[in-house]
Design an enzyme around this catalytic site. Sequence first.
Site, PDB file in Angstrom:
ATOM      1  N   GLY A 192       0.614  -6.078  10.476  1.00 42.29           N
ATOM      2  CA  GLY A 192       0.613  -5.099   9.408  1.00 42.29           C
ATOM      3  C   GLY A 192       0.824  -3.674   9.870  1.00 42.29           C
ATOM      4  O   GLY A 192       0.706  -2.744   9.070  1.00 42.29           O
ATOM      5  N   SER A 221       0.825  -1.214   0.000  1.00 43.60           N
ATOM      6  CA  SER A 221       0.000   0.000   0.000  1.00 43.60           C
ATOM      7  C   SER A 221       0.856   1.260   0.000  1.00 43.60           C
ATOM      8  O   SER A 221       0.515   2.255  -0.659  1.00 43.60           O
ATOM      9  CB  SER A 221      -0.926  -0.007   1.220  1.00 43.60           C
ATOM     10  OG  SER A 221      -1.780  -1.128   1.204  1.00 43.60           O
ATOM     11  N   ASN A 222       1.971   1.249   0.733  1.00 41.66           N
ATOM     12  CA  ASN A 222       2.844   2.422   0.759  1.00 41.66           C
ATOM     13  C   ASN A 222       3.576   2.651  -0.551  1.00 41.66           C
ATOM     14  O   ASN A 222       4.154   3.717  -0.754  1.00 41.66           O
ATOM     15  CB  ASN A 222       3.864   2.286   1.901  1.00 41.66           C
ATOM     16  CG  ASN A 222       3.238   2.583   3.244  1.00 41.66           C
ATOM     17  OD1 ASN A 222       2.858   3.709   3.526  1.00 41.66           O
ATOM     18  ND2 ASN A 222       3.097   1.560   4.070  1.00 41.66           N
ATOM     19  N   LYS A 263      -0.394 -11.315   6.048  1.00 46.08           N
ATOM     20  CA  LYS A 263      -0.156  -9.995   6.621  1.00 46.08           C
ATOM     21  C   LYS A 263      -1.512  -9.445   7.019  1.00 46.08           C
ATOM     22  O   LYS A 263      -2.391  -9.258   6.173  1.00 46.08           O
ATOM     23  CB  LYS A 263       0.492  -9.039   5.615  1.00 46.08           C
ATOM     24  CG  LYS A 263       0.609  -7.614   6.180  1.00 46.08           C
ATOM     25  CD  LYS A 263       0.947  -6.561   5.145  1.00 46.08           C
ATOM     26  CE  LYS A 263       0.938  -5.173   5.793  1.00 46.08           C
ATOM     27  NZ  LYS A 263       1.198  -4.085   4.837  1.00 46.08           N
ATOM     28  N   SER A 266      -3.474  -6.321   8.631  1.00 45.47           N
ATOM     29  CA  SER A 266      -3.420  -4.912   8.995  1.00 45.47           C
ATOM     30  C   SER A 266      -4.657  -4.459   9.756  1.00 45.47           C
ATOM     31  O   SER A 266      -4.831  -3.269  10.000  1.00 45.47           O
ATOM     32  CB  SER A 266      -3.244  -4.051   7.737  1.00 45.47           C
ATOM     33  OG  SER A 266      -2.003  -4.325   7.130  1.00 45.47           O
TER      34      SER A 266
END
Length: 309
Positions: free
Chosen positions: A201, A56-57, A175, A177
């Site tokens: 996450g 996402s980053n 993962k 989040s």
Amino acid sequence: MEIMLRAAKGRLNLSGIFPPIPTPFRSDECIAYEKLASNIEKWKTIPFAGFVVQGSNGEYPLLEPQERVDLVLKVREYLGCDRLIIAGSSCESTRATVKMTQKMAEAGADAALVLAPHYYKSNMTVPTMEKFFKTVADQSPVPVILYNMPANTGIDMGPDIVTSLAHHPNIIGLKDSGGDITKMARIVKKTEELDFQVLAGSAGFLLPSLLVGCVGGILGLANILGREVCQMLQCYHQGAVEEALVLHKKFLEPNAVVTRELGVPAMKKACEFAGLYGGPCRTPLLPLSEEQVNRVKNAFQKSCYFLEQ
């Protein structure tokens, strides 16, 4: 190093800290590969287990398909072969996700990180998602890691579907989040006989996740405070839980600002304060206001991380 990267049964060992690295852009929104190379040289000095490319980053929804593949190629070139690369290969269709996963593997990824499709979220029933993930895993040349990101997808994968998918021989981890520690503990318990690993996450719940059996984390904060996050993990493994807790508490405010509150633009600004290249985001993401920049700076300074621009 190959032995270190693989678990006892030959599966990838996901233990440790993985930063989901941001994609550096120039002012014209083209990818600044020279800045990526310089950032990686600095990150290589930190004992990360590996790197996530196009999480996402990494602003992956804003990139063209070939750009996503090229980023994996470049990171592998800059990084060498002694650390894992986990590539985000999520697309909306099963067909596109399979093709992207295969291309990421050809580009040098060791594993693929895959979200549930979510544009048609009302149709994403348990059978639909199971079919999607199993099809991707069946056709993937590399292991698949499930990615649960309910804040962005509106879909929260529960323990039952994760446990079901964990039986697939090419699905090796999760993962998560979402931050529901009780749920993460249940998944760890339900999959403990399956050689399946769970990663936190967010640094905001890394320590609690370790306490319930998670093996590490894919953490946006690690881009900025990577050495400190790795130190916390080391303290935990050495039994120095009180020291780990002190660090955990210091992470809470900076982590909240660069993840839940202000997101990728704040992450990039904090990278600049830490001596890395942050640069602009790709539109429609906009730069921070002056007030928001001060919020980022204050969050780190109040936690005794005096980042200098």
